[in-house]
Write a protein that holds these residues in place. Structure first.
Motif, PDB file in Angstrom:
ATOM      1  N   ASP A  26       0.813  -1.220   0.000  1.00 47.88           N
ATOM      2  CA  ASP A  26       0.000   0.000   0.000  1.00 47.88           C
ATOM      3  C   ASP A  26       0.851   1.277   0.000  1.00 47.88           C
ATOM      4  OD1 ASP A  26       0.999  -0.387   2.526  1.00 47.88           O
ATOM      5  OD2 ASP A  26      -0.826   0.215   3.561  1.00 47.88           O
ATOM      6  N   LEU A  27       1.803   1.340  -0.919  1.00 50.09           N
ATOM      7  CA  LEU A  27       2.620   2.546  -1.025  1.00 50.09           C
ATOM      8  C   LEU A  27       1.733   3.747  -1.331  1.00 50.09           C
ATOM      9  CD1 LEU A  27       5.634   1.395  -3.222  1.00 50.09           C
ATOM     10  CD2 LEU A  27       5.647   1.928  -0.793  1.00 50.09           C
ATOM     11  N   PRO A  28       2.053   4.905  -0.766  1.00 54.93           N
ATOM     12  CA  PRO A  28       1.286   6.101  -1.128  1.00 54.93           C
ATOM     13  C   PRO A  28       1.499   6.419  -2.612  1.00 54.93           C
ATOM     14  CG  PRO A  28       3.103   6.646   0.369  1.00 54.93           C
ATOM     15  CD  PRO A  28       3.096   5.172   0.210  1.00 54.93           C
ATOM     16  N   VAL A  29       0.443   6.877  -3.252  1.00 51.18           N
ATOM     17  CA  VAL A  29       0.493   7.276  -4.662  1.00 51.18           C
ATOM     18  C   VAL A  29       0.363   8.790  -4.700  1.00 51.18           C
ATOM     19  CG1 VAL A  29      -0.603   7.072  -6.919  1.00 51.18           C
ATOM     20  CG2 VAL A  29      -0.529   5.084  -5.378  1.00 51.18           C
ATOM     21  N   ILE A  30       1.383   9.444  -5.249  1.00 48.66           N
ATOM     22  CA  ILE A  30       1.398  10.901  -5.259  1.00 48.66           C
ATOM     23  C   ILE A  30       1.788  11.417  -6.640  1.00 48.66           C
ATOM     24  CG2 ILE A  30       1.928  11.012  -2.787  1.00 48.66           C
ATOM     25  CD1 ILE A  30       4.791  11.757  -3.508  1.00 48.66           C
ATOM     26  N   PRO A  31       1.342  12.620  -6.996  1.00 49.19           N
ATOM     27  CA  PRO A  31       1.752  13.215  -8.270  1.00 49.19           C
ATOM     28  C   PRO A  31       3.261  13.460  -8.314  1.00 49.19           C
ATOM     29  CG  PRO A  31      -0.144  14.377  -7.381  1.00 49.19           C
ATOM     30  CD  PRO A  31       0.354  13.453  -6.300  1.00 49.19           C
ATOM     31  N   LYS A  32       3.814  13.456  -9.515  1.00 42.80           N
ATOM     32  CA  LYS A  32       5.249  13.667  -9.699  1.00 42.80           C
ATOM     33  C   LYS A  32       5.709  14.977  -9.062  1.00 42.80           C
ATOM     34  CE  LYS A  32       8.881  13.960 -13.104  1.00 42.80           C
ATOM     35  NZ  LYS A  32       9.283  14.078 -14.472  1.00 42.80           N
ATOM     36  N   ALA A  33       4.943  16.052  -9.243  1.00 46.34           N
ATOM     37  CA  ALA A  33       5.334  17.357  -8.699  1.00 46.34           C
ATOM     38  C   ALA A  33       5.393  17.332  -7.171  1.00 46.34           C
ATOM     39  CB  ALA A  33       4.372  18.442  -9.173  1.00 46.34           C
ATOM     40  N   SER A  76      -4.859  15.748   0.385  1.00 41.91           N
ATOM     41  CA  SER A  76      -4.323  14.381   0.535  1.00 41.91           C
ATOM     42  C   SER A  76      -3.189  14.370   1.557  1.00 41.91           C
ATOM     43  CB  SER A  76      -3.814  13.879  -0.825  1.00 41.91           C
ATOM     44  OG  SER A  76      -4.805  13.955  -1.802  1.00 41.91           O
ATOM     45  N   SER A  77      -3.407  15.055   2.655  1.00 38.88           N
ATOM     46  CA  SER A  77      -2.321  15.239   3.619  1.00 38.88           C
ATOM     47  C   SER A  77      -1.830  13.925   4.222  1.00 38.88           C
ATOM     48  CB  SER A  77      -2.716  16.222   4.712  1.00 38.88           C
ATOM     49  OG  SER A  77      -3.824  15.760   5.423  1.00 38.88           O
ATOM     50  N   ASN A  78      -2.701  12.934   4.376  1.00 39.92           N
ATOM     51  CA  ASN A  78      -2.251  11.646   4.917  1.00 39.92           C
ATOM     52  C   ASN A  78      -1.296  10.953   3.954  1.00 39.92           C
ATOM     53  OD1 ASN A  78      -3.694  11.971   7.259  1.00 39.92           O
ATOM     54  ND2 ASN A  78      -5.399  10.687   6.617  1.00 39.92           N
ATOM     55  N   ALA A  79      -1.629  10.948   2.668  1.00 42.22           N
ATOM     56  CA  ALA A  79      -0.743  10.325   1.673  1.00 42.22           C
ATOM     57  C   ALA A  79       0.585  11.079   1.600  1.00 42.22           C
ATOM     58  CB  ALA A  79      -1.418  10.289   0.302  1.00 42.22           C
ATOM     59  N   PHE A  80       0.519  12.402   1.668  1.00 38.07           N
ATOM     60  CA  PHE A  80       1.734  13.217   1.647  1.00 38.07           C
ATOM     61  C   PHE A  80       2.625  12.868   2.846  1.00 38.07           C
ATOM     62  CE2 PHE A  80       4.048  17.066   2.944  1.00 38.07           C
ATOM     63  CZ  PHE A  80       4.805  17.273   1.808  1.00 38.07           C
ATOM     64  N   TRP A  89       7.376   6.093  -2.564  1.00 41.05           N
ATOM     65  CA  TRP A  89       6.014   6.279  -3.066  1.00 41.05           C
ATOM     66  C   TRP A  89       5.925   5.841  -4.520  1.00 41.05           C
ATOM     67  CZ3 TRP A  89       9.276  10.289  -1.684  1.00 41.05           C
ATOM     68  CH2 TRP A  89       9.787  11.054  -2.716  1.00 41.05           C
ATOM     69  N   ARG A  90       4.701   5.728  -4.994  1.00 39.30           N
ATOM     70  CA  ARG A  90       4.441   5.431  -6.406  1.00 39.30           C
ATOM     71  C   ARG A  90       4.012   6.732  -7.082  1.00 39.30           C
ATOM     72  NH1 ARG A  90       3.726   0.593  -8.623  1.00 39.30           N
ATOM     73  NH2 ARG A  90       3.298  -0.307  -6.588  1.00 39.30           N
ATOM     74  N   VAL A  91       4.596   7.029  -8.245  1.00 40.21           N
ATOM     75  CA  VAL A  91       4.265   8.242  -8.989  1.00 40.21           C
ATOM     76  C   VAL A  91       2.930   8.018  -9.703  1.00 40.21           C
ATOM     77  CG1 VAL A  91       4.976   9.820 -10.828  1.00 40.21           C
ATOM     78  CG2 VAL A  91       6.695   8.828  -9.283  1.00 40.21           C
ATOM     79  N   GLU A  92       1.990   8.900  -9.448  1.00 45.86           N
ATOM     80  CA  GLU A  92       0.636   8.780  -9.972  1.00 45.86           C
ATOM     81  C   GLU A  92       0.606   8.690 -11.504  1.00 45.86           C
ATOM     82  OE1 GLU A  92      -3.129  10.918  -8.280  1.00 45.86           O
ATOM     83  OE2 GLU A  92      -2.102  12.278  -9.665  1.00 45.86           O
ATOM     84  N   GLU A  93       1.375   9.518 -12.166  1.00 45.50           N
ATOM     85  CA  GLU A  93       1.303   9.600 -13.623  1.00 45.50           C
ATOM     86  C   GLU A  93       1.954   8.415 -14.338  1.00 45.50           C
ATOM     87  OE1 GLU A  93       1.603  13.849 -12.030  1.00 45.50           O
ATOM     88  OE2 GLU A  93       2.485  11.906 -11.561  1.00 45.50           O
ATOM     89  N   THR A  94       2.990   7.820 -13.743  1.00 46.11           N
ATOM     90  CA  THR A  94       3.769   6.795 -14.444  1.00 46.11           C
ATOM     91  C   THR A  94       3.750   5.419 -13.791  1.00 46.11           C
ATOM     92  OG1 THR A  94       5.793   7.304 -13.228  1.00 46.11           O
ATOM     93  CG2 THR A  94       5.384   8.553 -15.270  1.00 46.11           C
ATOM     94  N   GLY A  95       3.397   5.359 -12.509  1.00 48.99           N
ATOM     95  CA  GLY A  95       3.466   4.090 -11.783  1.00 48.99           C
ATOM     96  C   GLY A  95       4.866   3.778 -11.267  1.00 48.99           C
ATOM     97  N   ILE A  97       8.139   3.693  -9.038  1.00 49.78           N
ATOM     98  CA  ILE A  97       8.365   3.732  -7.593  1.00 49.78           C
ATOM     99  C   ILE A  97       9.627   4.543  -7.340  1.00 49.78           C
ATOM    100  CG2 ILE A  97       8.947   2.371  -5.554  1.00 49.78           C
ATOM    101  CD1 ILE A  97       7.155   0.171  -6.697  1.00 49.78           C
ATOM    102  N   VAL A  98       9.495   5.545  -6.462  1.00 50.51           N
ATOM    103  CA  VAL A  98      10.628   6.399  -6.094  1.00 50.51           C
ATOM    104  C   VAL A  98      10.972   6.094  -4.646  1.00 50.51           C
ATOM    105  CG1 VAL A  98      11.409   8.773  -5.744  1.00 50.51           C
ATOM    106  CG2 VAL A  98       9.923   8.215  -7.689  1.00 50.51           C
ATOM    107  N   LYS A  99      12.243   5.834  -4.412  1.00 52.05           N
ATOM    108  CA  LYS A  99      12.720   5.572  -3.046  1.00 52.05           C
ATOM    109  C   LYS A  99      13.871   6.524  -2.765  1.00 52.05           C
ATOM    110  CE  LYS A  99      14.333   2.043   0.088  1.00 52.05           C
ATOM    111  NZ  LYS A  99      14.736   0.663   0.282  1.00 52.05           N
ATOM    112  N   LEU A 100      13.714   7.322  -1.729  1.00 51.94           N
ATOM    113  CA  LEU A 100      14.781   8.247  -1.337  1.00 51.94           C
ATOM    114  C   LEU A 100      15.902   7.475  -0.675  1.00 51.94           C
ATOM    115  CD1 LEU A 100      12.692  11.157   0.191  1.00 51.94           C
ATOM    116  CD2 LEU A 100      13.642  10.989  -2.109  1.00 51.94           C
ATOM    117  N   GLU A 101      17.103   7.854  -1.017  1.00 50.17           N
ATOM    118  CA  GLU A 101      18.281   7.252  -0.400  1.00 50.17           C
ATOM    119  C   GLU A 101      18.753   8.183   0.702  1.00 50.17           C
ATOM    120  OE1 GLU A 101      19.395   4.229  -1.212  1.00 50.17           O
ATOM    121  OE2 GLU A 101      17.843   4.084  -2.756  1.00 50.17           O
TER     122      GLU A 101
END
Length: 107
Positions: A26-33, A76-80, A89-95, A97-101
Motif C-alpha cells: 500500500d505505497l502512497p500514490v502521489i503526483p510527480k510534482a 491528501s495530507s495523509n498520503a503526503f 512512493w508510487r508516482v501517480e502519472e507513471t506508476g 516507484i521512487v525511493k529516497l536514499e
C-alpha cells in the motif's frame, strides 16, 4: 542465495525473508510534482510540519510549488505525510516507484 531447489520448491525461511524485504503493498500514490517537493524538502533537511507552511516554502525559493501542488497536499495530507515518512512512493502519472536514499552530508 538459492531461490529454488531442483524440484522447484523454495525454502520457507528464504521465502519469508524475501517477503519481508519486499515493498509494502500500500505505497502512497502521489503526483510527480509532489514527489519533487518531498525530494527538495528532504535535501534541505526541512521538517515535515514546515512543508505545510507554503508561505515559508515560497520564501525559500522552491519555484515548483504551484496552486495545484498545494491543493493536492492539503486534500491528501495523509498520503503526503506517509510518503514523507516512508521515503518511498508510487508516482501517480507513471506508476514508477521512487525511493529516497539516505544522504550523508559533509557539512
Amino acid at each position: 542465495m538459492n531461490h529454488a531447489t531442483k524440484s522447484g520448491w523454495v525454502d520457507y525461511s528464504e521465502m519469508m525473508n524475501r517477503y519481508d524485504a519486499a515493498l509494502p503493498d500500500d505505497l502512497p500514490v502521489i503526483p510527480k510534482a509532489v514527489g519533487e517537493y518531498i525530494q527538495w524538502g528532504k535535501s534541505y533537511d526541512i521538517q515535515l510540519y514546515m512543508m505545510y507552511s507554503f508561505k515559508f516554502i515560497h520564501s525559500q525559493g522552491f519555484k515548483k510549488l504551484t496552486d495545484d501542488v498545494e491543493s493536492w497536499i492539503i486534500s491528501s495530507s495523509n498520503a503526503f505525510a506517509r510518503a514523507w515518512l516512508l521515503g518511498i512512493w508510487r508516482v501517480e502519472e507513471t506508476g514508477e516507484i521512487v525511493k529516497l536514499e539516505e544522504e550523508v552530508r559533509d557539512d
